[in-house]
Design a protein around this motif. Structure first.
Motif, PDB file in Angstrom:
ATOM      1  N   ARG A   1       0.856  11.231   4.637  1.00  0.00           N
ATOM      2  CA  ARG A   1       1.012  11.687   3.253  1.00  0.00           C
ATOM      3  C   ARG A   1       0.359  13.050   3.032  1.00  0.00           C
ATOM      4  O   ARG A   1       0.837  13.842   2.224  1.00  0.00           O
TER       5      ARG A   1
ATOM      6  N   TYR B   1       0.845  -1.204   0.000  1.00  0.00           N
ATOM      7  CA  TYR B   1       0.000   0.000   0.000  1.00  0.00           C
ATOM      8  C   TYR B   1       0.875   1.248   0.000  1.00  0.00           C
ATOM      9  O   TYR B   1       1.701   1.431   0.899  1.00  0.00           O
ATOM     10  N   GLU B   2       0.714   2.078  -1.030  1.00  0.00           N
ATOM     11  CA  GLU B   2       1.483   3.323  -1.185  1.00  0.00           C
ATOM     12  C   GLU B   2       2.980   3.043  -1.068  1.00  0.00           C
ATOM     13  O   GLU B   2       3.726   3.794  -0.435  1.00  0.00           O
TER      14      GLU B   2
ATOM     15  N   ASN C   1      -2.198   7.601   5.418  1.00  0.00           N
ATOM     16  CA  ASN C   1      -2.945   8.641   4.701  1.00  0.00           C
ATOM     17  C   ASN C   1      -2.744  10.003   5.350  1.00  0.00           C
ATOM     18  O   ASN C   1      -2.564  11.021   4.658  1.00  0.00           O
TER      19      ASN C   1
ATOM     20  N   LYS D   1      -2.892   1.998   7.899  1.00  0.00           N
ATOM     21  CA  LYS D   1      -3.320   2.614   6.637  1.00  0.00           C
ATOM     22  C   LYS D   1      -3.834   4.032   6.868  1.00  0.00           C
ATOM     23  O   LYS D   1      -3.515   4.955   6.098  1.00  0.00           O
TER      24      LYS D   1
ATOM     25  N   LYS E   1       6.286  10.610   2.723  1.00  0.00           N
ATOM     26  CA  LYS E   1       6.080   9.462   1.844  1.00  0.00           C
ATOM     27  C   LYS E   1       6.293   8.163   2.622  1.00  0.00           C
ATOM     28  O   LYS E   1       7.417   7.730   2.856  1.00  0.00           O
TER      29      LYS E   1
ATOM     30  N   ASP F   1       6.720   4.948  -3.993  1.00  0.00           N
ATOM     31  CA  ASP F   1       7.561   6.116  -3.735  1.00  0.00           C
ATOM     32  C   ASP F   1       7.892   6.276  -2.256  1.00  0.00           C
ATOM     33  O   ASP F   1       8.429   7.304  -1.839  1.00  0.00           O
ATOM     34  N   ALA F   2       7.570   5.262  -1.478  1.00  0.00           N
ATOM     35  CA  ALA F   2       7.730   5.380  -0.023  1.00  0.00           C
ATOM     36  C   ALA F   2       9.193   5.499   0.377  1.00  0.00           C
ATOM     37  O   ALA F   2      10.049   4.756  -0.100  1.00  0.00           O
TER      38      ALA F   2
ATOM     39  N   GLY G   1       4.747   4.042   3.233  1.00  0.00           N
ATOM     40  CA  GLY G   1       3.994   2.937   2.647  1.00  0.00           C
ATOM     41  C   GLY G   1       3.842   1.793   3.624  1.00  0.00           C
ATOM     42  O   GLY G   1       4.464   1.775   4.693  1.00  0.00           O
TER      43      GLY G   1
END
Length: 391
Positions: free
Chosen positions: A310, A283-284, A307, A303, A315, A287-288, A317
């Motif tokens: 971010r 998840y994300e 969010n 999660k 950044k 670019d983490a 994930g």
């Protein structure tokens, strides 16, 4: 959405439902072909047993339900039931899981297909019966004595409680092994929407039968050398089963060479087909700059924290484990690479041990074991402090 028809004679209740993780797991077992349930009630797993008790007697075919006198009797009854070629399971939590450990070792060594849903709660001992924890990660691998490996799935949603229980039965049948579905108290009572697919969309695997076609699982033919067909009691060919060291036919053989060959094969059959097991959710992650490793209900809070982070320009994930054992070493190394890692868990430090071991580096750690999921605000605070050190 429709109400769940508790007394339905249909085994697979295709459609959308709004129920708890425990009920979802019970429906997953029924959809996978559950025939025998042997258990003992214990918080917070009891509603699995209650739901199966309502549904199983109304299904066609030979089914059995038994409330045993304790968890030791439960796990051994499941083993005996499975050796009559009956798809069997139990569910437990905390102290009950501890009591089952000798039977779990027997099930592994005798290559007995069975499913055990363990709903984690605070411990040790009676601990926090109605609060969540993630304190059985190590016990699910090392709880019994000796060298063995049991596939262990860790759902993070009510949908996955259904999906992973179906997956557990198929894994147990294909590889002739016990399989754990490791939930927790939050998921056990959490209610949310989940979908039961149509009958034709649910893969059902049955264990190998001597002198018949080989088992095909997810498009792969299972090696009968690694996973021998199973003679069951009451059938034409004699069946042999023992907790002593034995050869491929089940006959006792205590010679060192036979024992080493057996233990090596039992491990190899799981690792050979590890790629067919659920691996992870990313998840994300692309670019983490910081990757959080978590599983189960904790990952839900992570999660939300990601969010929020971010939104603040950080950044971050998530690498969410779906299978704890065998640990997805290659997948994790490939995904994370040399990026910094933060482990978030509801235990004092059981998840960080394999993460550091297999990534071969120190990682940051948020260990909360106060009987509740660490809230997103706490995780965001840890993200901020970790990234400050990184910079």
């Amino acid at each position: 959405m429709k109400a769940l028809p508790i007394l339905s004679q249909k085994r697979i209740l295709t459609g959308d439902h709004f129920q708890s993780g425990n009920v979802s797991a019970a429906e997953g077992a029924l959809a996978a072909g559950l025939q025998g349930y042997y258990g003992y009630p214990i918080t917070p797993s009891t509603s699995i047993m209650e739901h199966v008790a309502k549904r199983l007697p109304h299904l066609e075919g030979h089914t059995a339900f038994l409330q045993c006198e304790d968890e030791i009797a439960s796990i051994t009854a499941v083993i005996g039931s499975s050796w009559t070629r009956q798809k069997s399971m139990t569910a437990t939590s905390g102290p009950g899981f501890s009591l089952m450990q000798e039977g779990i070792g027997l099930g592994s060594f005798t290559e007995t297909p069975l499913v055990l849903v363990n709903v984690m709660r605070g411990g040790p001992s009676t601990g926090l019966p109605t609060f969540p924890a993630q304190g059985e990660l190590m016990q699910s691998h090392f709880g019994s004595h000796g060298d063995y490996l049991i596939p262990t799935f860790v759902p993070s949603s009510v949908q996955e409680c259904f999906d992973f229980t179906v997956e557990a039965f198929n894994t147990a049948e294909a590889l002739r092994t016990p399989v754990f579905v490791q939930s927790d108290q939050v998921l056990s009572t959490l209610k949310e929407r989940y979908t039961i697919p149509a009958n034709s969309d649910i893969e059902i695997i049955n264990r190998g039968v001597p002198d018949s076609e080989k088992v095909v699982w997810k498009g792969e033919t299972i090696s009968s050398t690694l996973v021998p067909p199973m003679n069951c009691f009451g059938e034409e060919k004699k069946a042999f089963s023992t907790g002593l060291s034995h050869d491929e036919t089940g006959h006792v053989d205590l010679t060192p060479g036979t024992y080493k060959k057996l233990v090596t094969r039992l491990d190899a059959k799981i690792r050979t087909y590890q790629h067919l097991l659920p691996q992870s959710e990313k998840y994300e992650i692309d670019d983490a700059e910081l990757i959080i490793v978590a599983y189960g209900s904790t990952a839900r809070s992570v999660k939300r924290a990601i969010n929020l982070a971010r939104e603040d320009g950080k950044k971050v994930g998530l690498y969410r484990l779906k299978t704890i054992w065998p640990f997805p070493v290659d997948d994790m190394r490939k995904t994370i690479g040399d990026r910094p890692v933060l482990v978030v868990e509801m235990s004092k430090g059981q998840l960080i041990w394999p993460v550091e071991r297999f990534l071969r580096k120190e990682v940051s750690h948020l260990a909360e074991y106060f009987g509740s999921i660490p809230p997103p605000s706490m995780i965001v605070k840890k993200i901020n402090s970790t990234m400050e050190v990184m910079n």
